[in-house]
Design a protein around this motif. Structure first.
Motif, PDB file in Angstrom:
ATOM      1  N   GLU A  33     114.153 -21.935  66.639  1.00  0.00           N
ATOM      2  CA  GLU A  33     114.626 -23.350  67.232  1.00  0.00           C
ATOM      3  C   GLU A  33     113.418 -24.306  67.081  1.00  0.00           C
ATOM      4  N   ILE A  34     112.390 -23.658  66.273  1.00  0.00           N
ATOM      5  CA  ILE A  34     111.139 -24.906  65.927  1.00  0.00           C
ATOM      6  C   ILE A  34     111.484 -25.449  64.615  1.00  0.00           C
ATOM      7  N   ARG A  35     111.225 -27.002  64.860  1.00  0.00           N
ATOM      8  CA  ARG A  35     111.406 -27.926  63.564  1.00  0.00           C
ATOM      9  C   ARG A  35     109.753 -27.753  63.193  1.00  0.00           C
ATOM     10  N   PHE A  36     109.656 -28.259  61.795  1.00  0.00           N
ATOM     11  CA  PHE A  36     108.197 -28.291  61.419  1.00  0.00           C
ATOM     12  C   PHE A  36     108.159 -29.686  60.702  1.00  0.00           C
ATOM     13  N   GLN A  37     107.098 -30.376  60.450  1.00  0.00           N
ATOM     14  CA  GLN A  37     106.670 -31.340  59.674  1.00  0.00           C
ATOM     15  C   GLN A  37     105.468 -31.457  59.067  1.00  0.00           C
ATOM     16  N   ASP A  94     110.764 -33.953  73.444  1.00  0.00           N
ATOM     17  CA  ASP A  94     110.520 -32.573  73.101  1.00  0.00           C
ATOM     18  C   ASP A  94     109.141 -32.165  73.072  1.00  0.00           C
ATOM     19  N   ILE A  95     109.246 -30.860  73.257  1.00  0.00           N
ATOM     20  CA  ILE A  95     107.901 -30.198  73.108  1.00  0.00           C
ATOM     21  C   ILE A  95     107.151 -30.432  71.618  1.00  0.00           C
ATOM     22  N   ARG A  96     105.892 -30.619  71.580  1.00  0.00           N
ATOM     23  CA  ARG A  96     105.093 -31.093  70.562  1.00  0.00           C
ATOM     24  C   ARG A  96     103.816 -30.283  70.451  1.00  0.00           C
ATOM     25  N   PHE A  97     103.695 -29.750  69.181  1.00  0.00           N
ATOM     26  CA  PHE A  97     102.146 -29.108  68.905  1.00  0.00           C
ATOM     27  C   PHE A  97     101.596 -29.634  67.811  1.00  0.00           C
ATOM     28  N   LEU A 135      95.252 -31.235  55.719  1.00  0.00           N
ATOM     29  CA  LEU A 135      96.646 -31.078  55.783  1.00  0.00           C
ATOM     30  C   LEU A 135      97.160 -30.880  57.352  1.00  0.00           C
ATOM     31  N   ARG A 136      98.043 -31.258  57.614  1.00  0.00           N
ATOM     32  CA  ARG A 136      98.726 -31.333  59.007  1.00  0.00           C
ATOM     33  C   ARG A 136     100.006 -30.827  59.053  1.00  0.00           C
ATOM     34  N   VAL A 137     100.393 -30.143  60.224  1.00  0.00           N
ATOM     35  CA  VAL A 137     101.790 -29.728  60.657  1.00  0.00           C
ATOM     36  C   VAL A 137     101.849 -29.953  62.066  1.00  0.00           C
ATOM     37  N   THR A 138     103.067 -30.681  62.315  1.00  0.00           N
ATOM     38  CA  THR A 138     103.478 -30.985  63.496  1.00  0.00           C
ATOM     39  C   THR A 138     104.734 -30.114  63.809  1.00  0.00           C
ATOM     40  N   ALA A 139     104.738 -29.398  65.092  1.00  0.00           N
ATOM     41  CA  ALA A 139     105.916 -28.505  65.367  1.00  0.00           C
ATOM     42  C   ALA A 139     106.663 -29.099  66.564  1.00  0.00           C
ATOM     43  N   PHE A 140     107.921 -29.058  66.488  1.00  0.00           N
ATOM     44  CA  PHE A 140     108.791 -29.415  67.595  1.00  0.00           C
ATOM     45  C   PHE A 140     109.625 -28.493  68.212  1.00  0.00           C
ATOM     46  N   GLY A 141     109.962 -28.574  69.438  1.00  0.00           N
ATOM     47  CA  GLY A 141     110.724 -27.568  70.098  1.00  0.00           C
ATOM     48  C   GLY A 141     111.505 -28.490  70.883  1.00  0.00           C
ATOM     49  N   ASP A 142     113.170 -28.390  70.702  1.00  0.00           N
ATOM     50  CA  ASP A 142     113.922 -29.328  71.238  1.00  0.00           C
ATOM     51  C   ASP A 142     114.191 -28.995  72.749  1.00  0.00           C
ATOM     52  N   LEU A 143     114.215 -29.863  73.527  1.00  0.00           N
ATOM     53  CA  LEU A 143     114.543 -29.544  74.981  1.00  0.00           C
ATOM     54  C   LEU A 143     115.885 -30.226  75.129  1.00  0.00           C
ATOM     55  N   GLU A 144     116.539 -29.913  76.010  1.00  0.00           N
ATOM     56  CA  GLU A 144     118.038 -30.599  76.468  1.00  0.00           C
ATOM     57  C   GLU A 144     117.751 -31.811  77.186  1.00  0.00           C
ATOM     58  N   VAL A 202     105.582 -32.995  74.797  1.00  0.00           N
ATOM     59  CA  VAL A 202     105.300 -32.371  76.248  1.00  0.00           C
ATOM     60  C   VAL A 202     104.968 -31.089  75.720  1.00  0.00           C
ATOM     61  N   MET A 203     104.099 -30.422  76.779  1.00  0.00           N
ATOM     62  CA  MET A 203     103.694 -29.138  76.844  1.00  0.00           C
ATOM     63  C   MET A 203     103.767 -28.429  78.266  1.00  0.00           C
ATOM     64  N   THR A 204     103.538 -27.445  78.490  1.00  0.00           N
ATOM     65  CA  THR A 204     103.832 -26.837  79.920  1.00  0.00           C
ATOM     66  C   THR A 204     102.309 -27.124  80.304  1.00  0.00           C
ATOM     67  N   SER A 205     102.303 -26.934  81.925  1.00  0.00           N
ATOM     68  CA  SER A 205     101.153 -27.009  82.381  1.00  0.00           C
ATOM     69  C   SER A 205      99.973 -26.098  82.000  1.00  0.00           C
ATOM     70  N   LYS A 206     100.552 -24.793  81.856  1.00  0.00           N
ATOM     71  CA  LYS A 206      99.370 -23.791  81.208  1.00  0.00           C
ATOM     72  C   LYS A 206      98.764 -24.377  80.063  1.00  0.00           C
ATOM     73  N   ILE A 207      99.548 -24.987  79.100  1.00  0.00           N
ATOM     74  CA  ILE A 207      98.762 -25.320  77.705  1.00  0.00           C
ATOM     75  C   ILE A 207      97.909 -26.414  78.172  1.00  0.00           C
ATOM     76  N   ALA A 208      98.419 -27.347  79.060  1.00  0.00           N
ATOM     77  CA  ALA A 208      97.712 -28.579  79.383  1.00  0.00           C
ATOM     78  C   ALA A 208      96.384 -28.311  79.918  1.00  0.00           C
ATOM     79  N   LYS A 209      96.019 -27.190  80.606  1.00  0.00           N
ATOM     80  CA  LYS A 209      94.805 -26.764  81.329  1.00  0.00           C
ATOM     81  C   LYS A 209      93.988 -26.593  80.030  1.00  0.00           C
TER      82      LYS A 209
END
Length: 678
Positions: free
Chosen positions: A525-529, A480-483, A581-590, A242-249
């Motif tokens: 709090e950010i996880r990376f893959q 979770d938030i993902r980028f 090369l790729r990086v996926t970042a995750f931010g855990d949400l409750e 997921v992402m915030t609506s601000k980023i979605a725009k």
């Protein structure tokens, strides 16, 4: 007080709501008709059924079809495209391959931006990122003057080799935004990897839907704020995060498949509850049938998809969609019965809705066959007109010389066959045996057809979640938030520069941190893959491999194995090269916990009623069960109908049904019961 967590999914026919009430530790669900004239209206109507004061909402996640609908219906923005001088025709030329090789009437889809709206700018960056020709600022001002005169809604910028050095694209955006109040999409933000045509296509699509998505989200934000909601709205992404609506725009491209992906993520969470790690997820609503997969507990994600003939370079859950839903219209062509892809949608809807529809749909056929209760559709919220359904089916039956009952079964059989073929496209054509998977069915119409589809594919087990009718909205509450970020790096494995690779990974991590910080995720709090796109030298396409430690020997081994699994062959002695090369970042949400039942009642379920249902052209008295009466440990056999306020489960003869501790419904063929349960 923060009390509620909301998931809302807009479909072509219905808008689905799932509310988790933290105070009472219960889930509430609701389906309302989608409002195409103003999608926010249907969202607010659904929310209003359970939440009157929106200040009590703790978390709101939303799957929107505004961008996808604009793209599919060709109702997007008026876009200008800026490219490097000499490359004006890249977008129109595209690729020379014919996607339908034996179709003599095949035509490439018309581009979203016509040639007259493509502008060339004098500048040049080489393949290694070196600037050989700076931006001609006078030339840029001339282009901006033309943009002003033609009232464009959005601008897409795709310069040569901007994936290696985005400075020129950044300069262009800065100058345009000073002069014009319109969204600017940069290829270096949207698709930072090589393959020029694919990069242009992806950037153009982002620009094409940006004003529509922005307008919709602005309206929704304004309306919920007026009702007391002051927090961020989170938008489901096509990549499963997921992402915030601000980023979605800014990145509306990631909203294209946001609705169906919610169901896939819900399926991923089911693997933790059921122990089944390989799932085929099918989401059937009123308009479409979406198929996705969970493999070894993780969603099947692809770095590139093709949608409506246009390539899109962006990580997305691999979803195959066809026009087959409850609202799919049955019609006659050359004396043969056809079903879909055209849909009656929510307005006028199927004939039985009584809103002016006259053509027969799959929903009408199911009503004629007795599989749907005309008085208890959506928990009684909608009263169906069975006589109208009969007349609609009769209009087709008279053309093909069959009875109304035979025609209704024929409509359902054709729809089932099309949906089984959709599953084969995602599985068999890739060398995957669907019989090794459990079929998870959801959406308003998914459970109605799931068991019949599974029989066509010889699948042994069907799983229907307890919130099946609104499962995609439920799945959104589990995300979770993902980028995702990517950098182009081409080198033979034997010639990799580790320092350069680490530098790229660090650059991508810093970019990800910046984006996630904007979404209230703290850096610690950010996880990376980390992952890497690899191919055999001389090949065009790549395989993505997880890269945890830069251990190139392990990467090679994993690549050879993955290539064998995907394509059925490999070459362990062949030379391989890195491409991206790729990086996926995750931010855990409750997340809201799934409510578990501890009271097991090992006994045969008692039907709520009986009614006549047609099975194989024979009308038979059939037990009808209500999910309100089913408890953990209950079991019964088909034929049976199970009614929920948001969906109906149709179970033909010779199937065994049991209820698990989460009130999910498991169905197995009676002949295969022991084999599955052992």
């Amino acid at each position: 007080m923060s009390r509620y967590r909301l998931g809302v999914d807009i479909g072509g026919t219905f808008t689905d709501l799932v509310v988790y009430d933290r105070l009472k530790n219960v889930y509430h669900t609701k389906k309302t008709l989608t409002t195409p004239h103003n999608l926010a209206e249907g969202v607010l109507e659904a929310i209003g059924h359970y939440v009157k004061d929106l200040s009590e909402i703790e978390y709101f996640v939303h799957g929107t079809t505004s961008g996808l609908n604009a793209f599919l219906e060709r109702k997007g923005a008026n876009v200008a495209l800026i490219v490097t001088k000499g490359f004006r025709d890249v977008y129109e030329i595209g690729r020379a391959n014919r996607t339908e090789m034996y179709n003599i009437q095949f035509n490439k889809p018309a581009t979203l931006v016509e040639r007259e709206h493509i502008y060339e700018i004098r500048e040049r960056v080489t393949f290694d990122g070196s600037i050989v020709t700076p931006i001609d600022e006078e030339n840029l001002q001339q282009i901006i003057g033309e943009l002003k005169g033609k009232n464009y809604d959005a601008v897409a910028v795709c310069l040569m080799h901007a994936y290696r050095n985005p400075d020129h694209e950044d300069q262009i955006r800065t100058i345009i935004e000073k002069e014009l109040d319109i969204p600017v999409s940069l290829s270096s933000d949207i698709a930072r990897e090589w393959r020029e045509y694919e990069r242009v296509s992806t950037t153009v699509i982002n620009a094409y839907i940006a004003p529509i998505v922005k307008k919709y989200l602005n309206i929704l934000e304004k309306e919920v704020e007026k009702r007391g909601f002051k927090k961020d709205i989170y938008i489901m992404q096509s990549n499963g995060g997921v992402m915030t609506s601000k980023i979605a725009k800014r990145l509306p491209l990631q909203t294209l498949m946001s609705g169906p992906v919610g169901g896939t993520i819900g399926g991923m969470n089911l693997t933790k509850l059921t122990g089944d790690s390989n799932l085929i997820c099918v989401d059937m609503g009123g308009t479409s049938f979406d198929v996705s997969m969970i493999i070894d507990g993780q969603p099947d994600i692809t770095a590139e998809i093709n949608m409506e003939g246009f390539p899109i370079l962006s990580p997305m859950v691999n979803i195959h969609t066809i026009g087959a839903g409850g609202g799919s219209i049955a019609w006659v062509e050359a004396g043969g019965l056809r079903v879909g892809p055209k849909s009656a949608g929510s307005s006028p809807g199927p004939a039985c809705y009584g809103k002016g529809g006259k053509q027969p749909t799959v929903t009408d056929a199911n009503l004629v066959l007795g599989r749907i209760d005309e008085n208890n559709f959506l928990g009684g919220d909608i009263k169906l007109d069975k006589q109208a359904a009969i007349q609609a089916v009769k209009s087709v039956a008279d053309q093909i010389g069959l009875s109304i009952q035979e025609t209704a079964e024929g409509i359902c059989d054709i729809a089932n066959a099309k949906m089984a073929d959709a599953i084969r496209t995602l599985t068999v054509k890739r060398g995957i045996d669907p019989r090794d998977f459990t079929l998870v069915a959801f959406g308003g119409a998914g459970p109605m057809h799931a068991v019949l589809i599974a029989d066509l594919l010889d699948m042994k087990k069907v799983f229907v979640p307890s919130v099946s009718g609104t499962f995609s909205a439920w799945g959104m509450l589990q995300t979770d938030i993902r980028f995702d970020t990517v950098r182009n790096y081409v080198a033979s494995v034997s010639q990799v520069n580790y320092a350069e690779v680490d530098s790229f990974y660090e650059e991508m991590k810093q970019e990800s941190i910046s984006v996630l910080n904007q979404q209230n995720i703290q850096t610690d709090e950010i996880r990376f893959q980390n992952s890497i796109d690899v191919r055999y030298e001389g090949q065009e396409y790549t395989v993505n491999i997880v890269n945890e430690t830069n251990d190139l020997k392990k990467i090679e081994e994993d690549f050879h194995k993955a290539h064998l699994d995907i394509y059925g062959h490999n070459n362990p002695r062949g030379s391989i090269e890195i491409v991206n090369l790729r990086v996926t970042a995750f931010g855990d949400l409750e997340k809201a916990e799934y409510v578990k039942s501890n009271n097991r009642l090992e006994q045969q379920a008692v039907p709520a009623s009986k009614r006549k249902v047609v099975w194989n052209n024979v009308e038979e008295e059939t037990n009808v069960y209500s999910t309100d009466d089913l408890s953990y440990g209950n079991y019964f056999s088909g034929p049976a109908i199970v009614e929920d306020k948001n969906s109906t489960l149709v179970i033909p003869p010779k199937h065994y049904i049991s209820i698990d501790e989460y009130l999910n419904i498991e169905i197995v063929k009676e002949t295969a019961e022991q084999e599955v349960l052992v």
